[in-house]
Design an enzyme around this catalytic site. Structure first.
Site, PDB file in Angstrom:
ATOM      1  CE  LYS A  79      -3.727  -2.320   2.520  1.00 38.48           C
ATOM      2  NZ  LYS A  79      -4.424  -2.444   3.834  1.00 38.48           N
ATOM      3  CB  ALA A 125      -1.498   0.976   8.252  1.00 36.02           C
ATOM      4  CG  ASP A 126      -3.284  -5.260   6.152  1.00 37.25           C
ATOM      5  OD1 ASP A 126      -4.193  -4.873   5.393  1.00 37.25           O
ATOM      6  OD2 ASP A 126      -3.249  -6.402   6.628  1.00 37.25           O
ATOM      7  CD  GLN A 127      -6.783  -4.046  13.178  1.00 37.19           C
ATOM      8  OE1 GLN A 127      -7.863  -3.730  12.730  1.00 37.19           O
ATOM      9  NE2 GLN A 127      -6.366  -3.632  14.365  1.00 37.19           N
ATOM     10  CB  CYS A 166       2.129  -4.327   9.964  1.00 38.48           C
ATOM     11  SG  CYS A 166       3.812  -4.022   9.344  1.00 38.48           S
TER      12      CYS A 166
END
Length: 217
Positions: free
Chosen positions: A77, A93-95, A130
């Site tokens: 991203k 960011a990612d979850q 993250c």
């Protein structure tokens, strides 16, 4: 699509005049609100256009862990958006949510949200968040963290009432809840950083931004 509705964030007092602009590689309202509430000047928020389902399927086929997926997606991203913002600090960011060894995705319908809540009911799950920051194509920083959350046993009536209350907000998070709101009623225990649960390792990020002069030291 670039977020053109908001003007570029002003420089804040104490920041270095030559500090690179900070760009959010996401159009998540939760992440943007979290950053702006903490005083982070968001120059722009841009949609990265990454096919998350395809990436997760590929990593699942390779036997990768949820942490690996969160890090890979966050970097993808950031890199995708950074192509449009030379000289800027761009954060992706990612979850990920892991329960009983399975990964859950964001629900897209009320029925899917209800199924997510039934799956989490009475169990402890792990949220992994993250963030990756890149500049001019190079990764300069990343941080990954996780939290454990225990959901109380949820009755069918409570699930229906809860979804009536939160409406479309249930589709904004991977667990169909927002801990900062009525979603707090789902839990008996939360172990970990509050901002990680919201989807961003905020405190380590602010350290990075201070080091780059975006925030005052």
């Amino acid at each position: 699509m670039t977020d053109t509705a908001a003007a570029p964030a002003p420089r804040i007092a104490g920041a270095k005049p030559d500090a690179p602009p900070f760009v959010l590689g996401s159009q998540s309202p939760t992440r943007r609100h979290m950053l702006e509430a903490a005083g982070v000047p968001v120059h722009a928020a841009d949609r990265p256009g990454v096919d998350e389902d395809e990436v997760k399927a590929a990593f699942r086929a390779d036997g990768a862990g949820a942490d690996d997926v969160a890090e890979a997606l966050a970097e993808m991203k950031a890199q995708r958006v950074a192509e449009r913002y030379g000289g800027c600090l761009v954060m992706g960011a990612d979850q990920m949510l892991e329960v009983d060894g399975a990964w859950l995705d964001k629900p897209r319908t009320r029925d899917q949200a209800a199924q997510t809540l039934r799956t989490l009911s009475g169990k402890t799950h792990r949220l992994i968040a993250c963030a990756v920051v890149v500049k001019d194509g190079g990764r300069i920083w990343h941080h990954i963290d996780s939290a454990k959350l225990t959901v109380r046993p949820l009755s069918a009536g409570f699930i229906d009432s809860y979804l009536d209350t939160v409406g479309a907000a249930a589709f904004d998070s991977v667990g169909a809840y927002q801990l900062e709101g009525v979603g707090a009623q789902l839990f008996t225990q939360v172990q970990g950083d509050y901002f990680t649960v919201l989807g961003l390792p905020l405190l380590p990020l602010t350290d990075l931004l201070r080091n780059h002069g975006v925030l005052p030291s």
